[in-house]
Design a protein around this motif. Structure first.
Motif, PDB file in Angstrom:
ATOM      1  N   MET A  59       0.838  -1.228  -0.028  1.00  0.00           N
ATOM      2  CA  MET A  59       0.004  -0.040  -0.058  1.00  0.00           C
ATOM      3  C   MET A  59       0.835   1.340  -0.095  1.00  0.00           C
ATOM      4  O   MET A  59       1.380   1.551   0.991  1.00  0.00           O
ATOM      5  CB  MET A  59      -1.044  -0.077   1.278  1.00  0.00           C
ATOM      6  N   PRO A  60       0.772   1.917  -0.956  1.00  0.00           N
ATOM      7  CA  PRO A  60       1.659   3.220  -1.076  1.00  0.00           C
ATOM      8  C   PRO A  60       0.792   4.276  -1.007  1.00  0.00           C
ATOM      9  O   PRO A  60      -0.358   4.378  -1.439  1.00  0.00           O
ATOM     10  CB  PRO A  60       2.169   3.238  -2.655  1.00  0.00           C
ATOM     11  N   VAL A  61       1.500   5.532  -0.571  1.00  0.00           N
ATOM     12  CA  VAL A  61       0.672   6.565  -0.535  1.00  0.00           C
ATOM     13  C   VAL A  61       1.422   7.874  -0.057  1.00  0.00           C
ATOM     14  O   VAL A  61       2.629   8.001   0.370  1.00  0.00           O
ATOM     15  CB  VAL A  61      -0.203   6.417   1.081  1.00  0.00           C
ATOM     16  N   PHE A  62       0.962   8.982  -0.431  1.00  0.00           N
ATOM     17  CA  PHE A  62       1.370  10.452  -0.431  1.00  0.00           C
ATOM     18  C   PHE A  62       0.063  11.304   0.205  1.00  0.00           C
ATOM     19  O   PHE A  62      -0.782  11.380  -0.185  1.00  0.00           O
ATOM     20  CB  PHE A  62       1.680  11.129  -1.551  1.00  0.00           C
ATOM     21  N   LEU A  63       0.533  11.976   1.156  1.00  0.00           N
ATOM     22  CA  LEU A  63      -0.409  12.949   1.927  1.00  0.00           C
ATOM     23  C   LEU A  63       0.421  14.245   2.098  1.00  0.00           C
ATOM     24  O   LEU A  63       1.666  14.635   2.834  1.00  0.00           O
ATOM     25  CB  LEU A  63      -0.582  12.644   3.424  1.00  0.00           C
ATOM     26  N   PRO A  64      -0.161  15.007   1.266  1.00  0.00           N
ATOM     27  CA  PRO A  64       0.556  16.543   1.240  1.00  0.00           C
ATOM     28  C   PRO A  64       0.643  17.274   2.588  1.00  0.00           C
ATOM     29  O   PRO A  64       1.700  17.793   2.909  1.00  0.00           O
ATOM     30  CB  PRO A  64      -0.524  17.319   0.197  1.00  0.00           C
ATOM     31  N   ASP A  65      -0.449  17.210   3.366  1.00  0.00           N
ATOM     32  CA  ASP A  65      -0.288  17.846   4.568  1.00  0.00           C
ATOM     33  C   ASP A  65       0.736  17.456   5.450  1.00  0.00           C
ATOM     34  O   ASP A  65       1.190  18.052   6.327  1.00  0.00           O
ATOM     35  CB  ASP A  65      -1.905  17.971   5.422  1.00  0.00           C
ATOM     36  N   GLN A  66       1.083  16.132   5.566  1.00  0.00           N
ATOM     37  CA  GLN A  66       2.178  15.760   6.143  1.00  0.00           C
ATOM     38  C   GLN A  66       3.375  15.786   5.682  1.00  0.00           C
ATOM     39  O   GLN A  66       4.599  15.339   6.132  1.00  0.00           O
ATOM     40  CB  GLN A  66       1.849  14.064   6.531  1.00  0.00           C
ATOM     41  N   ALA A  67       3.490  16.214   4.202  1.00  0.00           N
ATOM     42  CA  ALA A  67       4.702  16.001   3.518  1.00  0.00           C
ATOM     43  C   ALA A  67       5.739  14.777   3.679  1.00  0.00           C
ATOM     44  O   ALA A  67       6.943  15.041   3.653  1.00  0.00           O
ATOM     45  CB  ALA A  67       5.453  17.357   3.985  1.00  0.00           C
ATOM     46  N   ARG A  68       4.886  13.675   3.336  1.00  0.00           N
ATOM     47  CA  ARG A  68       5.417  12.322   3.626  1.00  0.00           C
ATOM     48  C   ARG A  68       4.916  11.508   2.776  1.00  0.00           C
ATOM     49  O   ARG A  68       3.756  11.369   2.410  1.00  0.00           O
ATOM     50  CB  ARG A  68       5.266  11.917   5.179  1.00  0.00           C
ATOM     51  N   THR A  69       5.568  10.581   2.215  1.00  0.00           N
ATOM     52  CA  THR A  69       5.032   9.307   1.457  1.00  0.00           C
ATOM     53  C   THR A  69       5.453   8.198   2.172  1.00  0.00           C
ATOM     54  O   THR A  69       6.308   8.135   3.476  1.00  0.00           O
ATOM     55  CB  THR A  69       5.768   9.289   0.063  1.00  0.00           C
ATOM     56  N   ALA A  70       4.828   6.962   1.813  1.00  0.00           N
ATOM     57  CA  ALA A  70       4.927   5.737   2.624  1.00  0.00           C
ATOM     58  C   ALA A  70       4.703   4.857   1.819  1.00  0.00           C
ATOM     59  O   ALA A  70       4.016   4.592   0.926  1.00  0.00           O
ATOM     60  CB  ALA A  70       4.154   5.992   3.918  1.00  0.00           C
ATOM     61  N   VAL A  71       4.945   3.471   2.251  1.00  0.00           N
ATOM     62  CA  VAL A  71       4.994   2.101   1.686  1.00  0.00           C
ATOM     63  C   VAL A  71       4.477   1.232   2.799  1.00  0.00           C
ATOM     64  O   VAL A  71       5.349   1.073   3.594  1.00  0.00           O
ATOM     65  CB  VAL A  71       5.712   1.510   0.862  1.00  0.00           C
ATOM     66  N   LYS A  72       3.406   0.526   2.995  1.00  0.00           N
ATOM     67  CA  LYS A  72       3.259  -0.380   4.037  1.00  0.00           C
ATOM     68  C   LYS A  72       3.018  -1.839   3.253  1.00  0.00           C
ATOM     69  O   LYS A  72       2.299  -2.051   2.302  1.00  0.00           O
ATOM     70  CB  LYS A  72       1.847  -0.053   4.810  1.00  0.00           C
ATOM     71  N   VAL A  73       3.446  -2.836   3.953  1.00  0.00           N
ATOM     72  CA  VAL A  73       3.300  -3.976   3.644  1.00  0.00           C
ATOM     73  C   VAL A  73       2.597  -4.747   4.833  1.00  0.00           C
ATOM     74  O   VAL A  73       3.419  -5.036   5.979  1.00  0.00           O
ATOM     75  CB  VAL A  73       4.675  -4.926   3.231  1.00  0.00           C
ATOM     76  N   VAL A  74       1.470  -5.354   4.558  1.00  0.00           N
ATOM     77  CA  VAL A  74       0.839  -5.971   5.777  1.00  0.00           C
ATOM     78  C   VAL A  74       0.245  -7.174   5.127  1.00  0.00           C
ATOM     79  O   VAL A  74      -0.233  -7.347   4.099  1.00  0.00           O
ATOM     80  CB  VAL A  74      -0.293  -5.202   6.102  1.00  0.00           C
ATOM     81  N   SER A  75       0.512  -8.193   6.008  1.00  0.00           N
ATOM     82  CA  SER A  75       0.258  -9.671   5.589  1.00  0.00           C
ATOM     83  C   SER A  75      -0.880 -10.004   6.459  1.00  0.00           C
ATOM     84  O   SER A  75      -0.745  -9.850   7.746  1.00  0.00           O
ATOM     85  CB  SER A  75       1.283 -10.854   5.842  1.00  0.00           C
ATOM     86  N   VAL A  76      -1.944 -10.787   5.879  1.00  0.00           N
ATOM     87  CA  VAL A  76      -2.902 -11.168   6.799  1.00  0.00           C
ATOM     88  C   VAL A  76      -3.059 -12.809   6.518  1.00  0.00           C
ATOM     89  O   VAL A  76      -3.492 -13.248   5.281  1.00  0.00           O
ATOM     90  CB  VAL A  76      -4.358 -10.557   6.451  1.00  0.00           C
ATOM     91  N   TYR A  77      -2.680 -13.601   7.479  1.00  0.00           N
ATOM     92  CA  TYR A  77      -2.640 -15.127   7.271  1.00  0.00           C
ATOM     93  C   TYR A  77      -3.683 -15.694   8.214  1.00  0.00           C
ATOM     94  O   TYR A  77      -3.525 -15.741   9.498  1.00  0.00           O
ATOM     95  CB  TYR A  77      -1.148 -15.317   7.366  1.00  0.00           C
ATOM     96  N   ARG A  78      -4.642 -16.280   7.520  1.00  0.00           N
ATOM     97  CA  ARG A  78      -5.569 -16.487   8.555  1.00  0.00           C
ATOM     98  C   ARG A  78      -5.635 -17.969   9.148  1.00  0.00           C
ATOM     99  O   ARG A  78      -6.230 -18.221  10.317  1.00  0.00           O
ATOM    100  CB  ARG A  78      -7.014 -16.820   7.520  1.00  0.00           C
ATOM    101  N   GLY A  79      -4.510 -18.684   8.892  1.00  0.00           N
ATOM    102  CA  GLY A  79      -4.105 -19.664   9.991  1.00  0.00           C
ATOM    103  C   GLY A  79      -3.276 -19.506  11.042  1.00  0.00           C
ATOM    104  O   GLY A  79      -3.040 -20.276  11.950  1.00  0.00           O
ATOM    105  N   ASN A  80      -2.810 -18.394  11.021  1.00  0.00           N
ATOM    106  CA  ASN A  80      -1.773 -17.895  12.041  1.00  0.00           C
ATOM    107  C   ASN A  80      -2.213 -17.858  13.518  1.00  0.00           C
ATOM    108  O   ASN A  80      -1.615 -18.487  14.358  1.00  0.00           O
ATOM    109  CB  ASN A  80      -1.286 -16.577  11.947  1.00  0.00           C
ATOM    110  N   PRO A  81      -3.439 -17.583  13.863  1.00  0.00           N
ATOM    111  CA  PRO A  81      -3.867 -17.652  15.154  1.00  0.00           C
ATOM    112  C   PRO A  81      -3.932 -19.048  15.752  1.00  0.00           C
ATOM    113  O   PRO A  81      -3.724 -19.270  16.959  1.00  0.00           O
ATOM    114  CB  PRO A  81      -5.495 -16.972  15.114  1.00  0.00           C
ATOM    115  N   SER A  82      -4.128 -19.984  14.719  1.00  0.00           N
ATOM    116  CA  SER A  82      -4.364 -21.348  15.207  1.00  0.00           C
ATOM    117  C   SER A  82      -2.984 -22.037  15.801  1.00  0.00           C
ATOM    118  O   SER A  82      -2.964 -22.885  16.393  1.00  0.00           O
ATOM    119  CB  SER A  82      -5.012 -22.584  14.267  1.00  0.00           C
ATOM    120  N   VAL A  83      -2.003 -21.226  15.359  1.00  0.00           N
ATOM    121  CA  VAL A  83      -0.540 -21.855  15.763  1.00  0.00           C
ATOM    122  C   VAL A  83       0.088 -20.752  16.697  1.00  0.00           C
ATOM    123  O   VAL A  83       1.416 -20.685  16.922  1.00  0.00           O
ATOM    124  CB  VAL A  83       0.277 -22.126  14.493  1.00  0.00           C
ATOM    125  N   GLY A  84      -0.777 -19.941  17.061  1.00  0.00           N
ATOM    126  CA  GLY A  84      -0.116 -19.012  18.143  1.00  0.00           C
ATOM    127  C   GLY A  84       0.618 -17.912  17.475  1.00  0.00           C
ATOM    128  O   GLY A  84       1.359 -17.048  18.188  1.00  0.00           O
TER     129      GLY A  84
END
Length: 329
Positions: A59-84
């Motif tokens: 997820m890339p983004v630019f916000l002019p009011d913050q004068a920043r850009t960013a890239v987020k990498v987020v993973s959602v793995y539905r089996g994770n909770p079952s293995v802690g």
């Protein structure tokens, strides 16, 4: 900061730098910039890893009011909770918008949960009845907890009902949330919870509706934040026909929100029925709730403007508090 220095912020640093109360005005600013067309948010990439029951979102983004850009990498793995393991893993890279220089790499698990809860809080403040004080929450994970924390900031809750599939997780949620917020929290079936709730939050990865439309009381406000793919559905499709639907971002929700995609395909609803974006209501350019009996629904698939608005604040606060570790590259 040296030219080749990068500030690394772990989960503890992030949680110390920002609170839910801090995040609420940040969400308002972010969604207004998004709805006014000033933010630049390319369509995110969803890398589906079907054989391991997971998705990685870039997820890339630019916000002019913050004068920043960013890239987020987020993973959602539905089996994770079952293995802690956590359902969600994430990191976010913040850059200086003027030079492109990397400024910070920070944990995004806490940030994602916080900003999503804060977005629901903003939507609740804009759309829910002013006297609403009872909440039904579907889900027992980290995100469900942040939903309750966020809602409690804008509508001081008197009672919370929680619906979950695993009794052990429900019991843990009841104990932890009631102790933290000093609010009665009780396990309930969907029918029991919705018979009493004026506010509803769904924070699951369900691919089928969690309740029936007939269970929802007139005047209820709902926040649906768990589904982020066309095949995911938390809300009954026919509810959209009778609800005032507000989205975080039109283009994203019409492409990715399973409730909207599937309701259109089955003829319950059409894209022109979207009442508006949350940023339009937050800015005062569009009216929110019309009357006390109206059912309102905020549908969010998550947007990178939320992440960067909070991350820019975290970076500023972390530098003032001397948080984090300097890395050279």
């Amino acid at each position: 900061m040296e030219i080749n220095d990068l500030l690394f912020l772990n989960r503890d640093d992030v949680s110390r730098a920002v609170s839910m109360a801090d995040a609420l005005p940040l969400m308002k600013s972010a969604f207004i910039q998004l709805s006014e067309g000033r933010a630049r948010v390319p369509v995110r990439t969803n890398l589906n890893v079907e054989e391991h029951h997971g998705d990685s979102l870039i997820m890339p983004v630019f916000l002019p009011d913050q004068a920043r850009t960013a890239v987020k990498v987020v993973s959602v793995y539905r089996g994770n909770p079952s293995v802690g393991l956590p359902l969600i893993h994430g990191v976010l890279l913040v850059l200086d918008a003027e030079t492109g220089r990397p400024l910070s790499l920070m944990d995004a698990e806490y940030l994602t949960a916080l900003r999503t809860g804060a977005a629901s809080a903003l939507a609740t403040d804009c759309l829910a009845r002013r006297d609403a004080k009872t909440l039904a929450v579907f889900g027992t994970g980290v995100q469900a907890r942040f939903q309750v924390r966020g809602i409690h900031q804008v509508r001081p809750l008197e009672t919370v009902w929680v619906c979950g599939r695993t009794p052990r997780n429900v019991a843990s949620f009841v104990e932890e949330v009631s102790d933290e917020l000093d609010v009665p929290v009780m396990a309930a079936s969907p029918r029991e919870a919705l018979a009493n709730a004026e506010l509803v939050c769904t924070a699951t990865t369900s691919d089928r509706p969690l309740f029936e439309t007939s269970m929802v009381r007139p005047g209820t406000h709902l926040n649906a934040v768990g589904g982020y793919r066309p095949d995911m559905t938390e809300i009954p499709l026919d509810l959209l026909a009778s609800a005032t639907v507000v989205v975080d971002h039109r283009a994203s929700c019409l492409a990715e929100a399973g409730e909207l995609v599937q309701a259109e395909a089955r003829g319950f609803w059409q894209p022109s029925d979207v009442h508006g974006e949350l940023g339009e209501i937050a800015a005062g350019t569009l009216k929110g709730r019309g009357d006390q009996n109206e059912i309102t629904l905020f549908k969010s698939v998550g947007n990178a403007v939320q992440d960067l608005a909070v991350a820019a604040f975290i970076l500023e606060r972390a530098e003032a508090m001397s948080l984090g570790t300097r890395l050279s590259f």
